[in-house]
Design an enzyme around this catalytic site. Structure first.
Site, PDB file in Angstrom:
ATOM      1  N   LYS A  62       0.852  -1.207   0.000  1.00  0.00           N
ATOM      2  CA  LYS A  62       0.000   0.000   0.000  1.00  0.00           C
ATOM      3  C   LYS A  62       0.876   1.243   0.000  1.00  0.00           C
ATOM      4  O   LYS A  62       0.815   2.099   0.895  1.00  0.00           O
ATOM      5  CB  LYS A  62      -0.966   0.012   1.180  1.00  0.00           C
ATOM      6  N   ASP A  65       3.722   7.358  -0.708  1.00  0.00           N
ATOM      7  CA  ASP A  65       4.824   8.265  -0.372  1.00  0.00           C
ATOM      8  C   ASP A  65       5.038   9.238  -1.535  1.00  0.00           C
ATOM      9  O   ASP A  65       4.288   9.228  -2.518  1.00  0.00           O
ATOM     10  CB  ASP A  65       6.090   7.426  -0.073  1.00  0.00           C
ATOM     11  N   ILE A  66       6.057  10.058  -1.414  1.00  0.00           N
ATOM     12  CA  ILE A  66       6.381  10.944  -2.529  1.00  0.00           C
ATOM     13  C   ILE A  66       6.852  10.076  -3.705  1.00  0.00           C
ATOM     14  O   ILE A  66       7.265   8.927  -3.506  1.00  0.00           O
ATOM     15  CB  ILE A  66       7.478  11.964  -2.150  1.00  0.00           C
ATOM     16  N   GLY A 192      -7.981 -14.100   3.263  1.00  0.00           N
ATOM     17  CA  GLY A 192      -6.898 -14.434   4.173  1.00  0.00           C
ATOM     18  C   GLY A 192      -7.318 -15.419   5.238  1.00  0.00           C
ATOM     19  O   GLY A 192      -7.311 -16.633   5.035  1.00  0.00           O
TER      20      GLY A 192
END
Ligand code: BMP
Length: 213
Positions: A62, A65-66, A192
């Site tokens: 996931k 960030d930059i 899951g």
């Protein structure tokens, strides 16, 4: 051998041995294994390569960030053998595009999160999920993540993303129905604990496969 099972196994276990045992036992019943922070942090990044030798792996970090950092993270898991990566869309076009570009360079798939499956997702994500889905399509992702816990949201997101794949977590333990998620437009179910916590994971996977066939 069942392929095109429409099942993605979320392998959120902390033991390397258990992860490999589960992947080996279930590989003929699933299309992908999804690994994330729990297993990668516990077992090391090379678990991606190990599992990839049995079945394709989606690395679900996931990424949010930059652009530069998102590229670096993507490249690490792609170099380790991941066939797909998951990134958040909310970080914006430049950061999401960085992940898509990295995936393309490795011949891998890029997925973007639109709306998550847990109850708290309605606080901030649901109100902007349509915009996130549009952004994901603009960035030319291969697919999006949408919640099996709210099938009507899958239908809405399907109307925005067109033919792109929808992979959908939240069935079983989180309360979503496998059949309802697929009928709403999901292409794949991410499952899951209903499988991995079962005393008989193969039988539990078979029960889901029977339900959706
Ligand atoms: P489970 O079937 O045990 O609830 O696992 C679902 C998996 O999908 C987990 O790996 C979780 O991190 C992931 N997931 C989710 O449950 N909801 C989302 O919105 C996005 C996810 O990646």
């Amino acid at each position: 051998m069942i392929r095109n099972s429409r099942l993605i196994l979320a392998l959120d276990v902390l033991s390397r041995e258990r992860a490999l045992d589960l992947a080996s036992a279930l590989k003929d019943r699933i299309d992908y294994v999804k690994v994330g922070y729990p297993l990668i942090l516990a077992a090391g990044l090379d678990i991606v390569e190990k599992i990839s030798s049995m079945t394709p792996v989606i690395a679900d970090l996931k990424i949010a960030d930059i652009p530069n950092t998102s590229t670096l993270i993507s490249e690490q898991v792609l170099a380790a053998g991941a066939s797909g990566i998951v990134a958040h869309a909310f970080v914006g076009k430049d950061s999401l595009s960085a992940c898509v570009d990295a995936a393309r360079e490795h011949g891998a798939l890029a997925f973007a999160v639109t709306e998550m499956s847990h109850p708290g997702a309605v606080e901030f994500m649901a109100p902007v999920a349509e915009r996130l889905a549009r952004l994901a399509a603009e960035c030319d992702v291969d697919g999006v993540v949408a919640p099996a816990t709210r099938p009507e949201r899958i239908s809405l997101i399907r109307s925005i993303v067109g033919d792109r794949a929808i992979i959908s977590p939240g069935v079983g333990t989180q309360g979503g129905s496998p059949r309802a998620a697929l009928e709403a437009g999901a292409d794949y179910l991410i499952v899951g604990r209903s499988i991995t916590d079962s005393p008989n994971p193969a039988a539990s996977a078979d029960a889901i496969l029977k339900e959706i066939r």
